[in-house]
Write a protein that holds these residues in place. Structure first.
Motif, PDB file in Angstrom:
ATOM      1  N   TYR A 121      24.786 -15.753 -10.632  1.00 60.42           N
ATOM      2  CA  TYR A 121      24.767 -16.833  -9.671  1.00 60.42           C
ATOM      3  C   TYR A 121      23.399 -16.998  -8.996  1.00 60.42           C
ATOM      4  N   VAL A 122      22.645 -15.939  -8.932  1.00 58.33           N
ATOM      5  CA  VAL A 122      21.308 -15.987  -8.324  1.00 58.33           C
ATOM      6  C   VAL A 122      20.343 -15.221  -9.226  1.00 58.33           C
ATOM      7  N   ALA A 123      19.063 -15.544  -9.069  1.00 58.43           N
ATOM      8  CA  ALA A 123      18.019 -14.831  -9.813  1.00 58.43           C
ATOM      9  C   ALA A 123      17.411 -13.767  -8.917  1.00 58.43           C
ATOM     10  N   SER A 124      16.871 -12.732  -9.522  1.00 56.45           N
ATOM     11  CA  SER A 124      16.170 -11.709  -8.741  1.00 56.45           C
ATOM     12  C   SER A 124      14.898 -12.294  -8.156  1.00 56.45           C
ATOM     13  N   TRP A 125      14.397 -11.662  -7.118  1.00 55.97           N
ATOM     14  CA  TRP A 125      13.177 -12.113  -6.469  1.00 55.97           C
ATOM     15  C   TRP A 125      11.957 -11.496  -7.143  1.00 55.97           C
ATOM     16  N   TYR A 126      10.868 -12.217  -7.173  1.00 59.96           N
ATOM     17  CA  TYR A 126       9.590 -11.691  -7.639  1.00 59.96           C
ATOM     18  C   TYR A 126       9.154 -10.600  -6.658  1.00 59.96           C
ATOM     19  N   ALA A 127       9.001  -9.371  -7.135  1.00 59.19           N
ATOM     20  CA  ALA A 127       8.820  -8.221  -6.245  1.00 59.19           C
ATOM     21  C   ALA A 127       7.675  -8.385  -5.241  1.00 59.19           C
ATOM     22  N   PRO A 128       6.441  -8.777  -5.662  1.00 63.42           N
ATOM     23  CA  PRO A 128       5.379  -8.946  -4.660  1.00 63.42           C
ATOM     24  C   PRO A 128       5.736  -9.967  -3.578  1.00 63.42           C
ATOM     25  N   ALA A 129       6.433 -11.044  -3.973  1.00 67.12           N
ATOM     26  CA  ALA A 129       6.836 -12.041  -2.974  1.00 67.12           C
ATOM     27  C   ALA A 129       7.912 -11.476  -2.057  1.00 67.12           C
ATOM     28  N   TYR A 130       8.772 -10.628  -2.597  1.00 61.95           N
ATOM     29  CA  TYR A 130       9.809  -9.976  -1.787  1.00 61.95           C
ATOM     30  C   TYR A 130       9.168  -9.146  -0.676  1.00 61.95           C
ATOM     31  N   TYR A 131       8.134  -8.379  -1.003  1.00 64.88           N
ATOM     32  CA  TYR A 131       7.485  -7.552   0.016  1.00 64.88           C
ATOM     33  C   TYR A 131       6.631  -8.385   0.956  1.00 64.88           C
ATOM     34  N   ASP A 132       5.918  -9.359   0.420  1.00 66.78           N
ATOM     35  CA  ASP A 132       5.045 -10.171   1.261  1.00 66.78           C
ATOM     36  C   ASP A 132       5.848 -11.043   2.213  1.00 66.78           C
ATOM     37  N   THR A 160       0.785  -1.232   0.000  1.00 70.39           N
ATOM     38  CA  THR A 160       0.000   0.000   0.000  1.00 70.39           C
ATOM     39  C   THR A 160       0.823   1.290   0.000  1.00 70.39           C
ATOM     40  N   PRO A 161       1.998   1.365   0.654  1.00 73.23           N
ATOM     41  CA  PRO A 161       2.770   2.622   0.604  1.00 73.23           C
ATOM     42  C   PRO A 161       3.420   2.824  -0.767  1.00 73.23           C
ATOM     43  N   LEU A 162       3.693   4.066  -1.084  1.00 70.35           N
ATOM     44  CA  LEU A 162       4.397   4.370  -2.331  1.00 70.35           C
ATOM     45  C   LEU A 162       5.772   3.720  -2.360  1.00 70.35           C
ATOM     46  N   ALA A 163       6.387   3.545  -1.182  1.00 67.57           N
ATOM     47  CA  ALA A 163       7.717   2.946  -1.117  1.00 67.57           C
ATOM     48  C   ALA A 163       7.725   1.529  -1.675  1.00 67.57           C
ATOM     49  N   SER A 164       6.578   0.830  -1.648  1.00 71.92           N
ATOM     50  CA  SER A 164       6.532  -0.547  -2.130  1.00 71.92           C
ATOM     51  C   SER A 164       6.448  -0.634  -3.649  1.00 71.92           C
ATOM     52  N   LEU A 165       6.459   0.501  -4.337  1.00 71.07           N
ATOM     53  CA  LEU A 165       6.509   0.482  -5.798  1.00 71.07           C
ATOM     54  C   LEU A 165       7.885   0.074  -6.311  1.00 71.07           C
ATOM     55  N   GLN A 166       8.910   0.203  -5.472  1.00 70.41           N
ATOM     56  CA  GLN A 166      10.259  -0.165  -5.897  1.00 70.41           C
ATOM     57  C   GLN A 166      10.291  -1.624  -6.343  1.00 70.41           C
ATOM     58  N   TYR A 167      10.923  -1.866  -7.492  1.00 72.94           N
ATOM     59  CA  TYR A 167      11.116  -3.178  -8.117  1.00 72.94           C
ATOM     60  C   TYR A 167       9.868  -3.711  -8.838  1.00 72.94           C
ATOM     61  N   ARG A 168       8.732  -3.024  -8.776  1.00 72.42           N
ATOM     62  CA  ARG A 168       7.519  -3.599  -9.363  1.00 72.42           C
ATOM     63  C   ARG A 168       7.436  -3.443 -10.875  1.00 72.42           C
ATOM     64  N   ASN A 182       7.031 -15.191 -19.813  1.00 68.76           N
ATOM     65  CA  ASN A 182       7.071 -13.805 -20.264  1.00 68.76           C
ATOM     66  C   ASN A 182       8.252 -13.074 -19.630  1.00 68.76           C
ATOM     67  N   GLN A 183       8.861 -12.170 -20.393  1.00 70.70           N
ATOM     68  CA  GLN A 183       9.936 -11.330 -19.879  1.00 70.70           C
ATOM     69  C   GLN A 183       9.321 -10.090 -19.237  1.00 70.70           C
ATOM     70  N   VAL A 184       9.508  -9.944 -17.934  1.00 72.65           N
ATOM     71  CA  VAL A 184       8.892  -8.851 -17.189  1.00 72.65           C
ATOM     72  C   VAL A 184       9.937  -8.178 -16.306  1.00 72.65           C
ATOM     73  N   TYR A 185       9.694  -6.903 -16.003  1.00 75.84           N
ATOM     74  CA  TYR A 185      10.604  -6.129 -15.152  1.00 75.84           C
ATOM     75  C   TYR A 185      10.002  -5.976 -13.751  1.00 75.84           C
ATOM     76  N   ASN A 186       9.913  -7.063 -13.030  1.00 75.85           N
ATOM     77  CA  ASN A 186       9.419  -6.995 -11.650  1.00 75.85           C
ATOM     78  C   ASN A 186      10.292  -7.819 -10.723  1.00 75.85           C
ATOM     79  N   GLY A 187      11.599  -7.815 -10.989  1.00 73.57           N
ATOM     80  CA  GLY A 187      12.540  -8.534 -10.143  1.00 73.57           C
ATOM     81  C   GLY A 187      13.176  -7.619  -9.113  1.00 73.57           C
ATOM     82  N   ALA A 188      13.294  -8.097  -7.888  1.00 79.56           N
ATOM     83  CA  ALA A 188      13.906  -7.328  -6.801  1.00 79.56           C
ATOM     84  C   ALA A 188      15.333  -7.813  -6.572  1.00 79.56           C
ATOM     85  N   VAL A 189      16.270  -6.874  -6.495  1.00 77.06           N
ATOM     86  CA  VAL A 189      17.661  -7.169  -6.148  1.00 77.06           C
ATOM     87  C   VAL A 189      17.942  -6.433  -4.850  1.00 77.06           C
TER      88      VAL A 189
END
Length: 244
Positions: free
Chosen positions: A129-140, A65-73, A88-95
């Motif tokens: 060596y590692v994959a980025s995290w799915y952003a919603p899962a990173y926050y949840d 809900t906060p604007l701060a959680s838009l990062q990586y989405r 699908n190739q998507v830009y929602n990975g969190a590093v």
């Protein structure tokens, strides 16, 4: 960040020092200005230093809900390229800004096992060596019920924050009716009308998401928690003083 020996996160292998609860300084000041028949009164108070934990912010970040959680989405907010479950190739990975513990393993692009202990997540990600995290899962996952947001020196979601603020507590503008006008009434010796506004707003607030520092759940200085935060109440009043 210079941590003190006052607040801890308790873990099975012992406590981690997080920060000092007590403020470095608290105080307030006021002034009263007069010009001819007008007067202006203002009052401020504030607090500087000390840390607080906001459970409200933790849950809010977990729900996005906060604007701060838009990062990586998305790409506009720094999301890295990843392949979703549908291919699908998507830009929602969190590093995340994190460091792998000793003994952690990753895989090279060719499938070989490699030691990534001591590497930052970004370094390991850039090497494949590692994959980025799915952003919603990173926050949840990082903000679920009962979890603290401090791990190995990383403040995951900003819920542990310095509690410093400066509140404009009151402004009152007054006007004294001139004596020559009062003499004409043959009734009043003195009359003053004033307009007041209280709890006007924070001139400075270090808590994320503009949370209300007054939402702290207890006046006990060793319970620095915000749980189910509430907005502050702003009030307005008009006052008329008459002397017969």
């Amino acid at each position: 960040m210079d941590f003190q020996d006052y607040a801890y996160e308790y873990k099975s292998d012992g406590p981690d020092t997080l920060g000092k609860i007590e403020p470095k300084l608290t105080g307030g000041f006021s002034f009263n200005l007069r010009y001819k028949n007008f007067s202006l009164f203002a009052q401020m108070d504030g607090r500087w230093g000390g840390y607080i934990y906001s459970e409200s912010w933790t849950y809010a970040m977990g729900n996005g809900t906060p604007l701060a959680s838009l990062q990586y989405r998305d790409q506009a907010h720094g999301g890295s390229l990843r392949t979703d479950v549908y291919g699908n190739q998507v830009y929602n990975g969190a590093v995340p800004d994190a460091v792998f513990a000793a003994g952690e393993k990753g895989n090279t692009p060719t499938g070989q096992n490699v030691d990534i202990g001591g590497m930052t997540f970004k370094e390991a990600y850039n090497k494949g060596y590692v994959a980025s995290w799915y952003a919603p899962a990173y926050y949840d996952g990082g903000n679920s019920a009962g979890t603290y947001d401090w791990e190995n020196g990383i403040n995951w979601n900003g819920a542990i924050a310095e509690e410093s603020w400066l509140m404009l507590r009151e402004i009152t503008l007054g006007y004294n009716v001139p004596a020559k006008i009062l003499r004409k009434t043959h009734v009043f010796q003195d009359a003053k009308i004033s307009f007041s506004a209280r709890n006007i707003g924070y001139l400075y607030n270090s808590l994320p998401g503009k949370q209300n520092p007054g939402s702290i759940q207890s006046n006990d200085p060793f319970n620095p928690w915000i749980t189910g935060g509430a907005p502050f109440t702003r009030t307005f009043a008009v006052r008329l003083d008459l002397k017969f």
